[in-house]
Design a protein around this motif. Structure first.
Motif, PDB file in Angstrom:
ATOM      1  N   ALA A  33       1.053  -1.288  -0.023  1.00 23.09           N
ATOM      2  CA  ALA A  33       0.032   0.127   0.202  1.00 23.09           C
ATOM      3  C   ALA A  33       0.857   1.186   0.106  1.00 23.09           C
ATOM      4  N   ASP A  34       2.050   1.095   0.857  1.00 19.64           N
ATOM      5  CA  ASP A  34       2.825   2.258   0.907  1.00 19.64           C
ATOM      6  C   ASP A  34       3.530   2.604  -0.517  1.00 19.64           C
ATOM      7  N   TYR A  35       4.029   1.257  -0.986  1.00 20.14           N
ATOM      8  CA  TYR A  35       4.887   1.352  -2.214  1.00 20.14           C
ATOM      9  C   TYR A  35       3.907   2.042  -3.439  1.00 20.14           C
ATOM     10  N   LEU A  36       2.677   1.734  -3.446  1.00 16.74           N
ATOM     11  CA  LEU A  36       1.749   2.262  -4.674  1.00 16.74           C
ATOM     12  C   LEU A  36       1.395   3.797  -4.179  1.00 16.74           C
ATOM     13  N   THR A  37       1.540   4.161  -3.125  1.00 15.02           N
ATOM     14  CA  THR A  37       1.277   5.709  -2.786  1.00 15.02           C
ATOM     15  C   THR A  37       2.505   6.444  -3.319  1.00 15.02           C
ATOM     16  N   HIS A  38       3.684   5.805  -3.288  1.00 13.95           N
ATOM     17  CA  HIS A  38       4.969   6.565  -3.924  1.00 13.95           C
ATOM     18  C   HIS A  38       4.812   6.565  -5.503  1.00 13.95           C
ATOM     19  N   ALA A  39       3.743   6.083  -6.176  1.00  9.40           N
ATOM     20  CA  ALA A  39       3.985   6.295  -7.812  1.00  9.40           C
ATOM     21  C   ALA A  39       3.860   7.600  -8.329  1.00  9.40           C
ATOM     22  N   LYS A  40       4.305   7.819  -9.476  1.00 13.67           N
ATOM     23  CA  LYS A  40       4.387   9.197  -9.988  1.00 13.67           C
ATOM     24  C   LYS A  40       2.759   9.552 -10.007  1.00 13.67           C
ATOM     25  N   PRO A  41       2.520  10.773  -9.829  1.00 14.39           N
ATOM     26  CA  PRO A  41       0.929  11.140  -9.541  1.00 14.39           C
ATOM     27  C   PRO A  41       1.005  11.397 -11.397  1.00 14.39           C
ATOM     28  N   ALA A  42      -0.399  11.217 -11.740  1.00 17.76           N
ATOM     29  CA  ALA A  42      -0.760  11.437 -12.988  1.00 17.76           C
ATOM     30  C   ALA A  42      -0.940  12.908 -13.289  1.00 17.76           C
ATOM     31  N   GLY A  43      -0.392  13.328 -14.422  1.00 11.61           N
ATOM     32  CA  GLY A  43      -0.723  14.688 -14.689  1.00 11.61           C
ATOM     33  C   GLY A  43      -2.209  14.973 -15.255  1.00 11.61           C
TER      34      GLY A  43
END
Length: 195
Positions: A33-43
């Motif tokens: 869950a934490d790993y996913l939250t560090h994904a690059k936000p979509a513009g």
């Protein structure tokens, strides 16, 4: 991980055993869950397309959860194998022990021994089939729950990004599911030869 998976490490407040697998699974769920939250936000407008970092992270999460599911499944299948092995031992000892006594009787000994052999064989087939069916039912339910839990993580991430139901979300979820299957199969290859 498999070597310690079925070791009991404590009990729940309800008195149920907590295994090392339960602890590893929960730790991995939190980490993922934490790993996913560090994904690059979509513009702006990017969620209508594939977002590479989302796919990459969803792929990693799916693969790990597939491997975790295979480890849990191996625990179930080992339990099944142990029960069938114990049943086969009981049948064999009963057949030889009781059968050895009955063959001492003239005329009826040999036919009675054959009858015991046939009855023992039929009993062992039925018991083995029951253990097999129970294990496969549990394995199937666990696999479905594992895919559901993986989807839930990706869904929560997409919701947090304001992209629930978007192309990027659905594509990442597809990547996670595909990698889940791959991770599960790779782990099974390392753990056992499945029947």
């Amino acid at each position: 991980m498999r070597g310690v998976a079925d070791a009991e490490v404590g009990t729940s407040p309800g008195g149920d055993p907590i295994t090392a697998y339960d602890v590893m699974y929960e730790s991995e769920r939190r980490y993922s869950a934490d790993y996913l939250t560090h994904a690059k936000p979509a513009g702006p407008g990017e969620t209508g397309n594939v977002v590479g970092d989302w796919d990459k992270r969803a792929r990693h999460v799916g693969e790990v959860f597939g491997a975790m599911n295979a480890i849990g499944s191996d625990v179930t299948l080992d339990d099944r194998d142990t029960k069938i092995g114990n049943m086969n031992d009981a049948a064999r000892y009963g057949y030889h022990g009781f059968g050895g006594l009955i063959t001492q009787f003239p005329i009826i000994g040999d036919p009675a021994q054959r009858l015991i052999d046939a009855a023992t064989y039929e009993w062992s087939k039925d018991v083995a089939a029951e253990h097999e069916a129970m294990a496969l039912k549990k394995e199937s339910a666990d696999a479905a729950a594992g895919v559901g839990a993986t989807n839930s993580l990706v869904d929560s991430f997409a919701t947090g990004q304001g992209a629930n139901g978007s192309v990027a979300h659905e594509h990442a979820k597809g990547e996670a599911k595909q990698s889940y299957i791959t991770g599960r199969e790779d782990a099974y290859s390392a753990l056992r030869t499945r029947k």
